[in-house]
Design an enzyme around this catalytic site. Sequence first.
Site, PDB file in Angstrom:
ATOM      1  N   LYS A   8      22.820  30.062  99.365  1.00 23.00           N
ATOM      2  CA  LYS A   8      23.980  30.435 100.180  1.00 23.00           C
ATOM      3  C   LYS A   8      23.525  31.199 101.427  1.00 23.00           C
ATOM      4  O   LYS A   8      24.017  30.947 102.535  1.00 23.00           O
ATOM      5  CB  LYS A   8      24.974  31.279  99.355  1.00 23.00           C
ATOM      6  CG  LYS A   8      25.722  30.447  98.312  1.00 23.00           C
ATOM      7  CD  LYS A   8      26.560  31.269  97.339  1.00 23.00           C
ATOM      8  CE  LYS A   8      27.183  30.360  96.288  1.00 23.00           C
ATOM      9  NZ  LYS A   8      27.966  31.064  95.260  1.00 23.00           N
TER      10      LYS A   8
ATOM     11  N   ASP B  12      35.889  32.519  97.880  1.00 26.17           N
ATOM     12  CA  ASP B  12      35.805  31.672  96.682  1.00 26.17           C
ATOM     13  C   ASP B  12      37.185  31.146  96.279  1.00 26.17           C
ATOM     14  O   ASP B  12      37.289  30.242  95.459  1.00 26.17           O
ATOM     15  CB  ASP B  12      35.265  32.488  95.493  1.00 26.17           C
ATOM     16  CG  ASP B  12      33.755  32.404  95.336  1.00 26.17           C
ATOM     17  OD1 ASP B  12      33.188  31.342  95.635  1.00 26.17           O
ATOM     18  OD2 ASP B  12      33.153  33.406  94.894  1.00 26.17           O
TER      19      ASP B  12
ATOM     20  N   GLN C  94      28.836  36.850  92.996  1.00 23.62           N
ATOM     21  CA  GLN C  94      28.282  35.724  92.240  1.00 23.62           C
ATOM     22  C   GLN C  94      28.558  35.915  90.738  1.00 23.62           C
ATOM     23  O   GLN C  94      28.304  36.977  90.183  1.00 23.62           O
ATOM     24  CB  GLN C  94      26.765  35.632  92.504  1.00 23.62           C
ATOM     25  CG  GLN C  94      26.092  34.397  91.942  1.00 23.62           C
ATOM     26  CD  GLN C  94      26.570  33.097  92.571  1.00 23.62           C
ATOM     27  OE1 GLN C  94      26.952  33.042  93.726  1.00 23.62           O
ATOM     28  NE2 GLN C  94      26.561  32.033  91.800  1.00 23.62           N
TER      29      GLN C  94
END
Length: 281
Positions: free
Chosen positions: A52, A119, A96
């Site tokens: 990422k 997200d 995460q």
Amino acid sequence: MAIKIDGKAIAAAVRQEVRAEAEELTRQGMTPGLAVIVVGDDPASRVYVNNKKKACAEAGIRSEEFALPADTTQEQLLAVVEELNAREDIHGILCQLPLPKHLDDKAVIAAISPKKDVDAFHAANVGQILIGDYTFLPCTPAGVMELLHRTDIAVEGKQCVVIGRSNIVGKPMAMLLLHENATVTICHSRTKNLEEICRQADVLVAAVGRAGFVTPDMVKPGAVVVDVGINRGADGKLCGDVDPAVDEVAGYLTPVPGGVGPMTIAMLLKNTITAARSLMK
Ligand code: GUN
């Protein structure tokens, strides 16, 4: 042989578009900024986070990593989230997952500002998706839709079957297909006659997390088969939820690796741009 949907190439095209937008925002004095929180040293999370960060750098997005030790407390983690919510140079925040067991991921997701929730895991964003009036889409289902759009596969009026009902993939995936007027069925571990239902699918999306789960007898000839799975086979190699022999039956197939995977990160970059733009207003 099925036509392979090249996620690597499509993701590269999306990333190039993102880069142009990031450059434009930078010219306007607002370089998009993404904060990535990772707790502990899960090796898979490490790989994802590094990918990422690398993708951000290539797209002209500033990323900042917050690598916290495995014994971080819930209060300490929430304090980091609060600090990032308040920072004007951070437009997107992602934590995460999975988190170490002593931490409450639901509380962390709820603490992230919905405006910075790239997200799209926050209940406010999930609700927006349900009513079809959203800013962010979760990266993996959004990536699948982008693959279908850029391959000129329309789902309107078609039978679409999603295998898997997770909050991150299965449920939002079904909703996005429904928004485009597909007839959608969600299958899961308790579904009866799963094979028969899958065989009726014009578009079959596998998000099960079990290597080789979708076998050729479950696929209608010519169907579009989207493989969201990322599993390690007995030989240690990456493999999807779809048995390679499905290639002989399907009309279109997303490979693993190189199908849905690269799209997930591309859509995260896109969401970060969206977050920066909407915070600018
Ligand atoms: N872990 C596995 N996939 C994801 C994802 O899309 N977002 C976050 N935050 N963690 C993950």
